[in-house]
Scaffold this active site. Structure first.
Site, PDB file in Angstrom:
ATOM      1  N   ASN A 191      -0.997  -0.399   7.699  1.00 44.46           N
ATOM      2  CA  ASN A 191      -0.410  -1.711   7.977  1.00 44.46           C
ATOM      3  C   ASN A 191       0.304  -2.313   6.772  1.00 44.46           C
ATOM      4  O   ASN A 191       0.514  -3.522   6.697  1.00 44.46           O
ATOM      5  CB  ASN A 191      -1.471  -2.659   8.545  1.00 44.46           C
ATOM      6  CG  ASN A 191      -2.601  -2.912   7.573  1.00 44.46           C
ATOM      7  OD1 ASN A 191      -2.610  -2.372   6.467  1.00 44.46           O
ATOM      8  ND2 ASN A 191      -3.548  -3.751   7.962  1.00 44.46           N
ATOM      9  N   HIS A 229      -1.696  -5.638   1.666  1.00 45.52           N
ATOM     10  CA  HIS A 229      -2.915  -6.427   1.508  1.00 45.52           C
ATOM     11  C   HIS A 229      -2.507  -7.800   1.010  1.00 45.52           C
ATOM     12  O   HIS A 229      -1.605  -7.912   0.176  1.00 45.52           O
ATOM     13  CB  HIS A 229      -3.863  -5.788   0.474  1.00 45.52           C
ATOM     14  CG  HIS A 229      -4.952  -6.747   0.069  1.00 45.52           C
ATOM     15  ND1 HIS A 229      -6.113  -6.893   0.796  1.00 45.52           N
ATOM     16  CD2 HIS A 229      -5.014  -7.658  -0.940  1.00 45.52           C
ATOM     17  CE1 HIS A 229      -6.850  -7.837   0.230  1.00 45.52           C
ATOM     18  NE2 HIS A 229      -6.205  -8.315  -0.819  1.00 45.52           N
ATOM     19  N   TYR A 263     -12.122  -3.611  -2.354  1.00 49.15           N
ATOM     20  CA  TYR A 263     -12.547  -3.561  -0.950  1.00 49.15           C
ATOM     21  C   TYR A 263     -14.069  -3.559  -0.795  1.00 49.15           C
ATOM     22  O   TYR A 263     -14.580  -3.128   0.238  1.00 49.15           O
ATOM     23  CB  TYR A 263     -11.932  -2.341  -0.261  1.00 49.15           C
ATOM     24  CG  TYR A 263     -10.484  -2.546   0.156  1.00 49.15           C
ATOM     25  CD1 TYR A 263     -10.107  -3.618   0.965  1.00 49.15           C
ATOM     26  CD2 TYR A 263      -9.492  -1.648  -0.233  1.00 49.15           C
ATOM     27  CE1 TYR A 263      -8.783  -3.806   1.352  1.00 49.15           C
ATOM     28  CE2 TYR A 263      -8.166  -1.815   0.166  1.00 49.15           C
ATOM     29  CZ  TYR A 263      -7.825  -2.898   0.960  1.00 49.15           C
ATOM     30  OH  TYR A 263      -6.521  -3.090   1.364  1.00 49.15           O
ATOM     31  N   GLU A 268      -9.432 -11.339  -6.893  1.00 44.70           N
ATOM     32  CA  GLU A 268      -8.525 -10.190  -6.802  1.00 44.70           C
ATOM     33  C   GLU A 268      -7.451 -10.233  -7.880  1.00 44.70           C
ATOM     34  O   GLU A 268      -7.103  -9.197  -8.460  1.00 44.70           O
ATOM     35  CB  GLU A 268      -7.892 -10.154  -5.405  1.00 44.70           C
ATOM     36  CG  GLU A 268      -8.906  -9.802  -4.322  1.00 44.70           C
ATOM     37  CD  GLU A 268      -8.376  -9.944  -2.907  1.00 44.70           C
ATOM     38  OE1 GLU A 268      -9.155  -9.694  -1.964  1.00 44.70           O
ATOM     39  OE2 GLU A 268      -7.187 -10.307  -2.736  1.00 44.70           O
ATOM     40  N   LYS A 293       0.829  -1.199   0.000  1.00 42.62           N
ATOM     41  CA  LYS A 293       0.000   0.000   0.000  1.00 42.62           C
ATOM     42  C   LYS A 293       0.876   1.267   0.000  1.00 42.62           C
ATOM     43  O   LYS A 293       2.102   1.178   0.176  1.00 42.62           O
ATOM     44  CB  LYS A 293      -0.920  -0.031   1.224  1.00 42.62           C
ATOM     45  CG  LYS A 293      -1.857  -1.263   1.285  1.00 42.62           C
ATOM     46  CD  LYS A 293      -2.736  -1.171   2.522  1.00 42.62           C
ATOM     47  CE  LYS A 293      -3.403  -2.475   2.865  1.00 42.62           C
ATOM     48  NZ  LYS A 293      -4.180  -2.388   4.123  1.00 42.62           N
TER      49      LYS A 293
HETATM   50  P1  IDP Z   1      -6.566  -7.553   6.092  1.00 40.27           P
HETATM   51  O1  IDP Z   1      -5.861  -6.491   5.275  1.00 40.27           O
HETATM   52  O2  IDP Z   1      -5.663  -8.110   7.158  1.00 40.27           O
HETATM   53  O3  IDP Z   1      -7.198  -8.631   5.256  1.00 40.27           O
HETATM   54  P2  IDP Z   1      -9.259  -6.535   6.527  1.00 40.27           P
HETATM   55  O4  IDP Z   1     -10.096  -6.847   7.722  1.00 40.27           O
HETATM   56  O5  IDP Z   1      -9.626  -7.188   5.242  1.00 40.27           O
HETATM   57  O6  IDP Z   1      -7.730  -6.831   6.910  1.00 40.27           O
HETATM   58  O7  IDP Z   1      -9.294  -4.959   6.362  1.00 40.27           O
HETATM   59  C1  IDP Z   1      -8.794  -4.370   5.178  1.00 40.27           C
HETATM   60  C2  IDP Z   1      -7.933  -3.193   5.564  1.00 40.27           C
HETATM   61  O8  IDP Z   1      -8.744  -2.184   6.137  1.00 40.27           O
HETATM   62  C3  IDP Z   1      -6.870  -3.480   6.622  1.00 40.27           C
HETATM   63  O9  IDP Z   1      -5.674  -4.009   6.072  1.00 40.27           O
HETATM   64  C4  IDP Z   1      -6.654  -2.130   7.236  1.00 40.27           C
HETATM   65  O10 IDP Z   1      -5.750  -1.343   6.451  1.00 40.27           O
HETATM   66  C5  IDP Z   1      -8.030  -1.515   7.151  1.00 40.27           C
HETATM   67  N1  IDP Z   1      -8.749  -1.682   8.403  1.00 40.27           N
HETATM   68  C6  IDP Z   1      -9.296  -2.811   8.895  1.00 40.27           C
HETATM   69  N2  IDP Z   1      -9.898  -2.610  10.078  1.00 40.27           N
HETATM   70  C7  IDP Z   1      -9.704  -1.298  10.350  1.00 40.27           C
HETATM   71  C8  IDP Z   1     -10.089  -0.464  11.442  1.00 40.27           C
HETATM   72  O11 IDP Z   1     -10.706  -0.895  12.414  1.00 40.27           O
HETATM   73  N3  IDP Z   1      -9.722   0.847  11.353  1.00 40.27           N
HETATM   74  C9  IDP Z   1      -9.041   1.353  10.304  1.00 40.27           C
HETATM   75  N4  IDP Z   1      -8.666   0.598   9.255  1.00 40.27           N
HETATM   76  C10 IDP Z   1      -8.989  -0.706   9.277  1.00 40.27           C
HETATM   77 MG    MG Z   2      -8.779  -8.521   3.942  1.00 37.38          MG
END
Ligand code: IDP
Ligand code: MG
Length: 138
Positions: A112, A115, A49, A126, A9
């Site tokens: 983080n 993805h 997303y 995807e 990202k």
């Molecule tokens: P993942 O990337 O580990 O699969 P997902 O639950 O699919 O996690 O969420 C997609 C992305 O959305 C996460 O990587 C993160 O960047 C963001 N995200 C998820 N939960 C939160 C939150 O509670 N606050 C802000 N951003 C979030």
């Molecule tokens: Mg995810």
């Protein structure tokens, strides 16, 4: 052999971790089969997303992922989907295990770094969303 989509990202690109993240996947033994460095169009980010549409973080997530270029890749290997998710660590870097990309290199959930596809169906969807079949070199 299993394939999975990985995005580095904007935070990963801006902080100079493209090489580090690719290196960790390569060292594990995964094979890079496709890559493109792109500024994601909004419609692509929204499709990618779609599962998170309506959640409190959705708008911010779309704005962020489309804000500057990302590195989109397909990686291949035995159980590549779960192996890559393990290398990434938990979604929230503060809950990720030491040694994972997200624990070692990140601090907060909305920055983080990466993805990675979370299952066979999402991986197939995807990969097809980000790459045409002729862009995959297997
Ligand atoms: P993942 O990337 O580990 O699969 P997902 O639950 O699919 O996690 O969420 C997609 C992305 O959305 C996460 O990587 C993160 O960047 C963001 N995200 C998820 N939960 C939160 C939150 O509670 N606050 C802000 N951003 C979030
Ligand atoms: Mg995810």
């Amino acid at each position: 052999m299993e394939k999975t989509l990985v995005l580095i990202k904007p935070d990963g690109v801006q902080r100079g971790y493209v090489g580090e993240i690719i290196s960790r996947l390569e060292k594990k033994g995964l094979q890079l089969v496709a890559a493109k460095f792109i500024l994601a169009p909004k419609h692509l980010a929204e499709q990618h997303y779609a599962v998170h549409y309506g959640k409190p973080f959705y708008e911010g997530l779309i704005a962020f992922i489309t804000s500057s270029p990302i590195m989109a890749m397909v990686w291949r290997g035995p159980e590549a989907i779960s192996v890559v998710r393990s290398l990434m660590g938990a979604t929230n870097p503060s809950q990720a295990n030491p040694g994972t990309i997200r624990f070692d290199l990140a601090m907060v959930v909305n920055r983080n770094l990466t993805h990675a596809s979370d299952g066979p169906e999402t991986a197939a969807q995807e990969i097809a969303l980000w790459f045409s079949p002729d862009e995959l070199y297997e």
